[in-house]
Design a protein around this motif. Structure first.
Motif, PDB file in Angstrom:
ATOM      1  N   ASP A   2       0.856  -1.176   0.000  1.00  0.00           N
ATOM      2  CA  ASP A   2       0.000   0.000   0.000  1.00  0.00           C
ATOM      3  C   ASP A   2       0.897   1.233   0.000  1.00  0.00           C
ATOM      4  O   ASP A   2       1.861   1.314   0.764  1.00  0.00           O
ATOM      5  CB  ASP A   2      -0.880  -0.013   1.263  1.00  0.00           C
ATOM      6  CG  ASP A   2      -1.934   1.088   1.242  1.00  0.00           C
ATOM      7  OD1 ASP A   2      -1.592   2.205   0.828  1.00  0.00           O
ATOM      8  OD2 ASP A   2      -3.066   0.826   1.669  1.00  0.00           O
ATOM      9  N   SER A   4       0.507   3.997   1.244  1.00  0.00           N
ATOM     10  CA  SER A   4       0.537   4.692   2.521  1.00  0.00           C
ATOM     11  C   SER A   4       1.632   4.156   3.427  1.00  0.00           C
ATOM     12  O   SER A   4       2.040   4.817   4.391  1.00  0.00           O
ATOM     13  CB  SER A   4      -0.813   4.577   3.240  1.00  0.00           C
ATOM     14  OG  SER A   4      -1.075   3.242   3.619  1.00  0.00           O
ATOM     15  N   GLU A   5       2.148   2.961   3.135  1.00  0.00           N
ATOM     16  CA  GLU A   5       3.164   2.358   3.980  1.00  0.00           C
ATOM     17  C   GLU A   5       4.513   3.066   3.868  1.00  0.00           C
ATOM     18  O   GLU A   5       5.399   2.842   4.695  1.00  0.00           O
ATOM     19  CB  GLU A   5       3.314   0.870   3.645  1.00  0.00           C
ATOM     20  CG  GLU A   5       2.082   0.049   3.999  1.00  0.00           C
ATOM     21  CD  GLU A   5       2.250  -1.424   3.664  1.00  0.00           C
ATOM     22  OE1 GLU A   5       3.399  -1.851   3.430  1.00  0.00           O
ATOM     23  OE2 GLU A   5       1.239  -2.136   3.623  1.00  0.00           O
ATOM     24  N   LEU A   7       4.821   6.180   4.299  1.00  0.00           N
ATOM     25  CA  LEU A   7       4.708   7.352   5.153  1.00  0.00           C
ATOM     26  C   LEU A   7       5.280   7.077   6.540  1.00  0.00           C
ATOM     27  O   LEU A   7       5.321   5.939   6.998  1.00  0.00           O
ATOM     28  CB  LEU A   7       3.245   7.781   5.274  1.00  0.00           C
ATOM     29  CG  LEU A   7       2.520   8.146   3.974  1.00  0.00           C
ATOM     30  CD1 LEU A   7       1.062   8.454   4.253  1.00  0.00           C
ATOM     31  CD2 LEU A   7       3.199   9.327   3.287  1.00  0.00           C
ATOM     32  N   ARG A  12       0.795   7.816   9.152  1.00  0.00           N
ATOM     33  CA  ARG A  12      -0.110   6.681   8.956  1.00  0.00           C
ATOM     34  C   ARG A  12      -1.205   6.674  10.021  1.00  0.00           C
ATOM     35  O   ARG A  12      -2.366   6.348   9.742  1.00  0.00           O
ATOM     36  CB  ARG A  12       0.673   5.368   8.972  1.00  0.00           C
ATOM     37  CG  ARG A  12       1.649   5.220   7.812  1.00  0.00           C
ATOM     38  CD  ARG A  12       1.984   3.762   7.544  1.00  0.00           C
ATOM     39  NE  ARG A  12       2.602   3.109   8.679  1.00  0.00           N
ATOM     40  CZ  ARG A  12       3.908   3.074   8.904  1.00  0.00           C
ATOM     41  NH1 ARG A  12       4.742   3.683   8.069  1.00  0.00           N
ATOM     42  NH2 ARG A  12       4.403   2.430   9.941  1.00  0.00           N
ATOM     43  N   LEU A  15      -3.662   9.395   9.096  1.00  0.00           N
ATOM     44  CA  LEU A  15      -4.444   8.973   7.935  1.00  0.00           C
ATOM     45  C   LEU A  15      -5.522   7.977   8.340  1.00  0.00           C
ATOM     46  O   LEU A  15      -6.649   8.023   7.841  1.00  0.00           O
ATOM     47  CB  LEU A  15      -3.506   8.359   6.899  1.00  0.00           C
ATOM     48  CG  LEU A  15      -4.043   8.132   5.491  1.00  0.00           C
ATOM     49  CD1 LEU A  15      -4.463   9.449   4.855  1.00  0.00           C
ATOM     50  CD2 LEU A  15      -2.979   7.450   4.632  1.00  0.00           C
ATOM     51  N   ALA A  16      -5.192   7.100   9.266  1.00  0.00           N
ATOM     52  CA  ALA A  16      -6.151   6.082   9.698  1.00  0.00           C
ATOM     53  C   ALA A  16      -7.370   6.704  10.370  1.00  0.00           C
ATOM     54  O   ALA A  16      -8.476   6.161  10.281  1.00  0.00           O
ATOM     55  CB  ALA A  16      -5.473   5.106  10.646  1.00  0.00           C
ATOM     56  N   GLN A  27      -4.033  11.505   1.854  1.00  0.00           N
ATOM     57  CA  GLN A  27      -2.950  10.571   1.532  1.00  0.00           C
ATOM     58  C   GLN A  27      -2.129  11.092   0.355  1.00  0.00           C
ATOM     59  O   GLN A  27      -0.894  10.995   0.366  1.00  0.00           O
ATOM     60  CB  GLN A  27      -3.504   9.190   1.209  1.00  0.00           C
ATOM     61  CG  GLN A  27      -2.421   8.176   0.857  1.00  0.00           C
ATOM     62  CD  GLN A  27      -2.943   6.762   0.749  1.00  0.00           C
ATOM     63  OE1 GLN A  27      -3.968   6.416   1.323  1.00  0.00           O
ATOM     64  NE2 GLN A  27      -2.242   5.921   0.005  1.00  0.00           N
ATOM     65  N   GLU A  31       1.800  11.865   0.551  1.00  0.00           N
ATOM     66  CA  GLU A  31       2.740  11.155  -0.325  1.00  0.00           C
ATOM     67  C   GLU A  31       3.572  12.146  -1.143  1.00  0.00           C
ATOM     68  O   GLU A  31       4.764  11.909  -1.382  1.00  0.00           O
ATOM     69  CB  GLU A  31       1.985  10.196  -1.236  1.00  0.00           C
ATOM     70  CG  GLU A  31       1.432   8.987  -0.494  1.00  0.00           C
ATOM     71  CD  GLU A  31       0.667   8.040  -1.395  1.00  0.00           C
ATOM     72  OE1 GLU A  31       0.644   8.274  -2.612  1.00  0.00           O
ATOM     73  OE2 GLU A  31       0.092   7.077  -0.865  1.00  0.00           O
TER      74      GLU A  31
END
Length: 217
Positions: A2, A4-5, A7, A12, A15-16, A27, A31
């Motif tokens: 992903d 997002s990983e 970051l 993260r 974002l969650a 996101q 990024e």
């Protein structure tokens, strides 16, 4: 993997907890921020780094529909943040401020924080947050940008300047639900500034993120 990983852990977490309606927009901005950070961190020659940053600035400044559709990040930014060319270009300008010789002047650190804050505040507009709420989101983002920089630089003079600027930026208080991810970053920054330690350091920081993510304060 992903995307997002790639970051930082704190990003993260933010974002969650961000609402699903604009999570993809947040996101994309994060990024882009990470991409620009890598350009600056890996810079061995300032001119080459400036050229790479200029490429991003030029693409981000173009009207919607004129950007390179073959670049997934540019495509995501165009889709999720229509009309935010100025704010995204400001993020590039902010990172370019860090290409100077250490210790960076306070003005460069200030401009860097403003660029990051402007880009994150664009999320509030995407979420249709009222101007007053958007300004609170910008203030929280600015404090996070300064705290994050302060505890990543190896220069004590730069750290002191960044923390002084962060303390001069008033904490925003409770943010609208639509920018909950930015509220999480702001709360983590508040703790980092008060305790003089990195964002998300220690066992209490994740609990603060959990509390703000669930309740907004």
């Amino acid at each position: 993997m992903d995307s997002s990983e790639v970051l930082q852990p704190a990003l993260r977490v933010a974002l969650a907890w961000h609402p699903g309606e604009t999570r993809a927009a947040l996101q994309a901005v994060l990024e882009l921020d990470a991409q620009l950070a890598r350009i600056v961190a890996q810079a061995r020659e300032g001119v080459l780094a400036q050229m790479r940053l200029a490429w991003w600035r030029e693409r981000l400044s173009q009207p919607e529909g004129a950007r390179l559709t073959g670049n997934p990040l540019l495509a995501s930014l165009e889709t999720r943040l229509a009309g935010a060319q100025t704010e995204l270009a400001a993020l590039v300008d902010g990172w370019e401020e860090l290409l100077g010789e250490a210790p960076l002047p306070e003005t460069a650190i200030d401009a860097f924080a403003d660029g990051r804050a402007d880009a994150l505040a664009a999320i509030a507009r995407c979420a249709r947050v009222e101007p007053a709420g958007a300004e609170l989101a910008r203030r929280a983002a600015r404090r996070w940008a300064l705290a994050d920089f302060a505890f990543r630089t190896s220069d004590e003079r730069e750290r002191a300047a960044a923390l002084a600027l962060a303390r001069a930026t008033p904490p925003p208080g409770r943010l609208p639900r639509q920018v909950r991810g930015i509220a999480v970053l702001g709360a983590l920054a508040d703790r980092a500034i008060d305790r003089h330690e990195p964002v998300l350091a220690g066992r209490i920081a994740p609990l603060i993120a959990l509390r703000v993510g669930m309740t907004g304060r």
